[in-house]
Design an enzyme around this catalytic site. Structure first.
Site, PDB file in Angstrom:
ATOM      1  N   ASP A 183      30.504  20.826  42.925  1.00 39.71           N
ATOM      2  CA  ASP A 183      31.126  21.530  44.048  1.00 39.71           C
ATOM      3  C   ASP A 183      30.442  22.890  44.234  1.00 39.71           C
ATOM      4  OD1 ASP A 183      33.058  22.019  46.031  1.00 39.71           O
ATOM      5  OD2 ASP A 183      34.449  22.936  44.594  1.00 39.71           O
ATOM      6  N   GLU A 241      26.603  22.595  53.433  1.00 42.26           N
ATOM      7  CA  GLU A 241      27.571  23.308  54.284  1.00 42.26           C
ATOM      8  C   GLU A 241      26.884  24.129  55.366  1.00 42.26           C
ATOM      9  OE1 GLU A 241      30.922  24.988  52.248  1.00 42.26           O
ATOM     10  OE2 GLU A 241      30.954  26.759  53.541  1.00 42.26           O
TER      11      GLU A 241
HETATM   12  P1  13P Z   1      41.338  25.121  48.038  1.00 46.13           P
HETATM   13  O1  13P Z   1      41.178  26.516  47.551  1.00 46.13           O
HETATM   14  O2  13P Z   1      42.045  25.083  49.357  1.00 46.13           O
HETATM   15  O3  13P Z   1      41.968  24.220  47.058  1.00 46.13           O
HETATM   16  O4  13P Z   1      39.868  24.536  48.332  1.00 46.13           O
HETATM   17  C1  13P Z   1      39.129  23.942  47.310  1.00 46.13           C
HETATM   18  C2  13P Z   1      37.717  23.681  47.704  1.00 46.13           C
HETATM   19  O5  13P Z   1      37.330  23.731  48.852  1.00 46.13           O
HETATM   20  C3  13P Z   1      36.784  23.332  46.634  1.00 46.13           C
HETATM   21  O6  13P Z   1      35.492  23.191  47.088  1.00 46.13           O
HETATM   22  O1  G3H Z   2      35.775  26.192  46.196  1.00 48.44           O
HETATM   23  C1  G3H Z   2      35.889  26.689  45.079  1.00 48.44           C
HETATM   24  C2  G3H Z   2      36.671  25.970  44.059  1.00 48.44           C
HETATM   25  O2  G3H Z   2      38.032  26.222  44.199  1.00 48.44           O
HETATM   26  C3  G3H Z   2      36.142  26.282  42.685  1.00 48.44           C
HETATM   27  O3  G3H Z   2      36.504  27.554  42.271  1.00 48.44           O
HETATM   28  O4  G3H Z   2      34.456  28.587  41.224  1.00 48.44           O
HETATM   29  O5  G3H Z   2      36.767  29.310  40.575  1.00 48.44           O
HETATM   30  O6  G3H Z   2      35.895  27.072  39.875  1.00 48.44           O
HETATM   31  P1  G3H Z   2      35.872  28.170  40.907  1.00 48.44           P
HETATM   32 ZN    ZN Z   3      35.053  24.543  48.712  1.00 45.25          ZN
END
Ligand code: 13P
Ligand code: G3H
Ligand code: ZN
Length: 322
Positions: free
Chosen positions: A82, A134
């Site tokens: 992610d 993105e």
């Molecule tokens: P939220 O903060 O709304 O849960 O979004 C999570 C997200 O987009 C992770 O990539």
């Molecule tokens: O979009 C971001 C996610 O919520 C991940 O957050 O970098 O704190 O793990 P993090």
């Molecule tokens: Zn995100």
């Protein structure tokens, strides 16, 4: 069951008008809660890990925990990076068994975003790993968005076509009004549905039929969890998420992957706060972490069954093992 990439699961989601849940994981309990729920509901699922989660748990721990969690399942599970910030993080994830990656160059200048995304696509596709990228900037609650700011920040439909053409990505994360965290809107929750439809229409016109769109910042910030947090010592005010009604609507449109992290964090925190307050004499971590796991599973269950519509998606299609 082995892990799969997200290609076929997102195609099927588009075809059948539902979305696959992408839930952030960073420890064993969160992982178990998500997998238990997906398995129970026969649903495809995406386990996603951010760079900071990789650093927190360690790539090897995540790799083998996910392997353990999926050994007995018969659903399609993807392990996804992610918001990969750079090529090195993408490489690290792929070396550790990830089957899908996001490269997030949304803060870069447009041409540089294309250049770096393309490099990731070339590297990943050779290994049958799917790539999400993105375009646009996710607004925060402090950003009061007027029309010209909207045009500057939100995903431009024509640019989306150019970006997909030039990079060769498999799915596109768009900015249409959501943001990360627990404070997404000041007043009423507003999503730019017209823009979402136009992005998909432009992509279709350019020959990208049924192109999967990803919605980040999609936690609904369940009032139930916020209330429990606050009842037991938390101080969370003016929280606001994306209403489930909106998520249901976008899932029927071109949004095939819906990202949620904040909802899981809140559930874990709510359950632990409550446990500590009601059991001040207890100190076995299995007690409170177990309660956290139970509440996350309940929240994920509700999403899969009542919001995303992905119940039985794994039955619809068995993706080839990787
Ligand atoms: P939220 O903060 O709304 O849960 O979004 C999570 C997200 O987009 C992770 O990539
Ligand atoms: O979009 C971001 C996610 O919520 C991940 O957050 O970098 O704190 O793990 P993090
Ligand atoms: Zn995100």
């Amino acid at each position: 069951m082995s892990l799969v990439n997200t290609k076929k699961m997102l195609e099927q989601a588009f075809e059948d008008g539902y979305a696959v849940g992408a839930f952030n994981i960073n420890n064993m309990e969160i992982l178990q809660a998500v997998i238990n729920s997906a398995q129970k509901n026969n649903s495809d699922v995406i386990l996603q890990v951010s760079k900071s989660a990789l650093l927190y748990a360690g790539p090897k721990y995540l790799k083998y925990m996910v392997q353990a969690a999926t050994e007995e399942t018969n659903i399609n599970v993807a392990l996804h990076l992610d918001h990969g910030p750079d090529f090195e993080t993408v490489k690290l994830a792929i070396e550790n068994g990830f089957t899908s990656v996001m490269f997030d160059g949304s803060q870069l200048e447009y041409k540089e975003n294309i250049r770096q995304t393309k490099r990731v696509v070339e590297f990943a596709h050779e290994k049958d790993i799917t790539v999400e990228a993105e375009l646009g900037k996710l607004a925060g609650v402090e950003d009061e968005v007027n029309v010209s700011e909207k045009n500057a920040m939100y995903t431009d439909p024509d640019q989306a076509v150019d970006f997909v053409e030039k990079t060769g990505i498999d799915s596109l994360a768009v900015a249409i009004g959501t943001s990360h965290g627990a404070y997404k809107f000041k007043g009423e929750a507003k999503i730019d549905f017209d823009r979402l439809k136009l992005i998909t229409q432009r992509l279709e016109e350019a020959g990208f039929k049924k192109f999967p769109i990803v919605l980040h910042g999609a936690s609904s910030v369940e009032p139930e969890c916020v209330e429990i947090c606050n009842q037991y010592g938390g101080k969370l005010s003016n929280t606001k998420g994306v209403p489930n009604k909106i998520l249901k609507e976008v899932a029927k449109l071109s949004v095939c992957k819906i990202n949620m992290d904040t909802d899981l964090r809140l559930a874990m925190t709510a359950a632990i706060r409550k446990f500590f307050a009601l059991n001040p004499e207890k100190f076995d971590p299995r007690g409170y972490l177990g309660e956290g796991r139970n509440l996350i599973e309940k929240i994920v269950d509700n999403k899969i069954k009542n919001v995303l519509g992905s119940v039985d998606s794994s039955k619809l299609q068995k993706v080839e093992l990787m």
